[in-house]
Design a protein around this motif. Sequence first.
Motif, PDB file in Angstrom:
ATOM      1  N   ASP A  41      -7.944  -2.656  -2.703  1.00  0.00           N
ATOM      2  CA  ASP A  41      -9.203  -1.954  -2.967  1.00  0.00           C
ATOM      3  C   ASP A  41      -9.566  -0.960  -1.861  1.00  0.00           C
ATOM      4  N   ASP A  42      -8.823  -0.948  -0.775  1.00  0.00           N
ATOM      5  CA  ASP A  42      -9.111  -0.046   0.346  1.00  0.00           C
ATOM      6  C   ASP A  42      -8.497   1.321   0.086  1.00  0.00           C
ATOM      7  N   LYS A  43      -9.308   2.368   0.253  1.00  0.00           N
ATOM      8  CA  LYS A  43      -8.852   3.739   0.050  1.00  0.00           C
ATOM      9  C   LYS A  43      -9.400   4.598   1.172  1.00  0.00           C
ATOM     10  N   SER A  44      -8.632   5.589   1.592  1.00  0.00           N
ATOM     11  CA  SER A  44      -9.144   6.530   2.585  1.00  0.00           C
ATOM     12  C   SER A  44      -8.484   7.886   2.397  1.00  0.00           C
TER      13      SER A  44
ATOM     14  N   GLY B 154       0.819  -1.179   0.000  1.00  0.00           N
ATOM     15  CA  GLY B 154       0.000   0.000   0.000  1.00  0.00           C
ATOM     16  C   GLY B 154       0.867   1.248   0.000  1.00  0.00           C
ATOM     17  N   VAL B 155       0.199   2.360  -0.026  1.00  0.00           N
ATOM     18  CA  VAL B 155       0.886   3.643  -0.026  1.00  0.00           C
ATOM     19  C   VAL B 155       0.082   4.647   0.789  1.00  0.00           C
ATOM     20  N   GLY B 156       0.779   5.557   1.412  1.00  0.00           N
ATOM     21  CA  GLY B 156       0.132   6.617   2.171  1.00  0.00           C
ATOM     22  C   GLY B 156       0.861   7.926   1.960  1.00  0.00           C
ATOM     23  N   LEU B 157       0.125   9.001   1.970  1.00  0.00           N
ATOM     24  CA  LEU B 157       0.673  10.339   1.812  1.00  0.00           C
ATOM     25  C   LEU B 157       0.029  11.259   2.834  1.00  0.00           C
ATOM     26  N   SER B 158       0.792  12.165   3.369  1.00  0.00           N
ATOM     27  CA  SER B 158       0.201  13.176   4.233  1.00  0.00           C
ATOM     28  C   SER B 158       0.950  14.480   4.030  1.00  0.00           C
ATOM     29  N   ALA B 159       0.230  15.577   4.234  1.00  0.00           N
ATOM     30  CA  ALA B 159       0.825  16.904   4.094  1.00  0.00           C
ATOM     31  C   ALA B 159       0.155  17.838   5.086  1.00  0.00           C
ATOM     32  N   SER B 160       0.942  18.739   5.628  1.00  0.00           N
ATOM     33  CA  SER B 160       0.423  19.747   6.550  1.00  0.00           C
ATOM     34  C   SER B 160       0.871  21.115   6.080  1.00  0.00           C
ATOM     35  N   TYR B 161       0.053  22.120   6.384  1.00  0.00           N
ATOM     36  CA  TYR B 161       0.396  23.490   6.036  1.00  0.00           C
ATOM     37  C   TYR B 161       0.018  24.400   7.195  1.00  0.00           C
TER      38      TYR B 161
ATOM     39  N   VAL C 157      -3.483  23.044   8.787  1.00  0.00           N
ATOM     40  CA  VAL C 157      -4.353  22.207   7.962  1.00  0.00           C
ATOM     41  C   VAL C 157      -3.563  20.953   7.609  1.00  0.00           C
ATOM     42  N   HIS C 158      -4.207  19.799   7.734  1.00  0.00           N
ATOM     43  CA  HIS C 158      -3.542  18.527   7.473  1.00  0.00           C
ATOM     44  C   HIS C 158      -4.425  17.689   6.547  1.00  0.00           C
ATOM     45  N   ALA C 159      -3.810  17.081   5.534  1.00  0.00           N
ATOM     46  CA  ALA C 159      -4.524  16.187   4.619  1.00  0.00           C
ATOM     47  C   ALA C 159      -3.757  14.878   4.516  1.00  0.00           C
ATOM     48  N   SER C 160      -4.498  13.773   4.359  1.00  0.00           N
ATOM     49  CA  SER C 160      -3.850  12.468   4.212  1.00  0.00           C
ATOM     50  C   SER C 160      -4.642  11.599   3.236  1.00  0.00           C
ATOM     51  N   LEU C 161      -3.907  10.740   2.542  1.00  0.00           N
ATOM     52  CA  LEU C 161      -4.484   9.778   1.604  1.00  0.00           C
ATOM     53  C   LEU C 161      -3.809   8.434   1.843  1.00  0.00           C
ATOM     54  N   ALA C 162      -4.568   7.361   1.681  1.00  0.00           N
ATOM     55  CA  ALA C 162      -3.992   6.021   1.802  1.00  0.00           C
ATOM     56  C   ALA C 162      -4.699   5.080   0.833  1.00  0.00           C
ATOM     57  N   LYS C 163      -3.943   4.116   0.320  1.00  0.00           N
ATOM     58  CA  LYS C 163      -4.518   3.108  -0.576  1.00  0.00           C
ATOM     59  C   LYS C 163      -3.757   1.807  -0.392  1.00  0.00           C
ATOM     60  N   ARG C 164      -4.521   0.750  -0.259  1.00  0.00           N
ATOM     61  CA  ARG C 164      -3.956  -0.602  -0.181  1.00  0.00           C
ATOM     62  C   ARG C 164      -4.957  -1.541  -0.834  1.00  0.00           C
TER      63      ARG C 164
END
Length: 100
Positions: free
Chosen positions: A25-28, A1-8, A16-23
């Motif tokens: 078929d699971d996504k969030s 899987g992979v995950g990304l996060s970023a804050s500003y 402000v914080h954003a995050s994405l994850a995928k493994r």
Amino acid sequence: GVGLSASYQLTKDTLVHASLAKRGDDKSFGLNTIMGPAGFGLVHGKGATEAQKATTLYASYSFPLMGIKGAFITPALSYAKGASGTDGQVAARVRINYAF
């Protein structure tokens, strides 16, 4: 899987914080902001089927705890909704935080 996060850091007291994850078929994804003592957020996740879907909204506020330096009490409310046809759930929680 992979995950990304970023804050500003918008201002001294606003993040402000954003995050994405995928493994498979699971996504969030999640998006939240902290403005001084207040926090607000949205988290959404989806699996391989419609039944594996959930969205949560939440809000919190931190108060100093009895004048103790670095101690806070943080009540929070959240609302979560699953797949279509399911009832939403409202929840309340309280956290006690101490930075040492």
